[in-house]
Design an enzyme around this catalytic site. Sequence first.
Site, PDB file in Angstrom:
ATOM      1  N   GLY A  35       0.843  -1.202   0.000  1.00 52.96           N
ATOM      2  CA  GLY A  35       0.000   0.000   0.000  1.00 52.96           C
ATOM      3  C   GLY A  35       0.881   1.255   0.000  1.00 52.96           C
ATOM      4  N   HIS A  36       1.910   1.238   0.839  1.00 48.47           N
ATOM      5  CA  HIS A  36       2.830   2.382   0.874  1.00 48.47           C
ATOM      6  C   HIS A  36       3.587   2.509  -0.457  1.00 48.47           C
ATOM      7  CE1 HIS A  36       2.641   1.371   5.313  1.00 48.47           C
ATOM      8  NE2 HIS A  36       2.333   2.656   5.324  1.00 48.47           N
ATOM      9  N   GLN A  59      -0.932   9.896  18.342  1.00 52.37           N
ATOM     10  CA  GLN A  59      -2.181   9.424  17.747  1.00 52.37           C
ATOM     11  C   GLN A  59      -2.627   8.057  18.264  1.00 52.37           C
ATOM     12  OE1 GLN A  59      -0.333   9.590  13.681  1.00 52.37           O
ATOM     13  NE2 GLN A  59      -1.593   7.806  13.298  1.00 52.37           N
TER      14      GLN A  59
END
Length: 275
Positions: A35-36, A59
């Site tokens: 995906g990256h 986060q």
Amino acid sequence: MKVINSLKDIRSFIKNHKPNKKISLIPTMGNLHSGHVELIKSAPSSSVKIVSIYVNELQFNDRNDYLSYPRTLEDDLSVCEDNNVDLIFNPDHLVIGEHLDSNKYDLPKFTTYMCGAKRPGHFLGVYRIVKFLFEIFEPNYAYFGKKDFQQLLLIKYIANTYFPKLKIIDIDTVRNCNNVALSSRLSKISSGSFGKVKLIFQILQAMKKKLQSGLDYNFTRESSLIEFKNNNIPVEYLDLRSLDTLKELVKVNSKCGIFIACYIDNVRLIDNIEI
Ligand code: PAF
């Protein structure tokens, strides 16, 4: 490929490159997967490609989740090298920490829904790090995946509000041959549970078909929830929402999608499908 840890070196790198070349930024938390790679490949080869690798503690609402987040720097560096990345920014905690001010942040209403409701502080943490990265790199383009759709909308909001020249490029979710949305968290799931992971997209796709054929939303949602339950997959949310505002809907319209967060092996997975 250069690897930089300090802000001083970043500033001089940007100063040297910015006048002649456009800058493409791919912010990540490492543990890079296909995906990256798709994000990296989407950046024009004429631009300076910068990948930031930083597991942003701010986060994470759950400290154990932060501590157990997969960290694979050596592998990440070779993925970047193989994909013609020009610069890696891999700061240490302190470099970032002292530069994030604690002003009140203007988080839009939609960040209170779904992951925002279930992960207190998550989007504030994303907001702070991403705004900081945009400030130091002054990118022309920044790349984000649609799997984190709610995050993507927040990032578009930050860009529109504070960095009008920055173009946010959204990239379709990359899935494996079983249609599983790629995620760094998958590495925490046992091989015996992969059958369950496959079900997520299968159920979303079946919901989409049913809704498109005119079946009632509440009925469709309830029967999907039962299916998840029968497979011992706890669901945190399963919602039909507007793609523009993320407001919850009770029937399909021309711009909506189904969003899910669920747990497999105690690992929280999210996915979505546009309708
Ligand atoms: O999507 C991620 O990996 C992270 O939330 C991001 C955008 C790199 C900010 O830490």
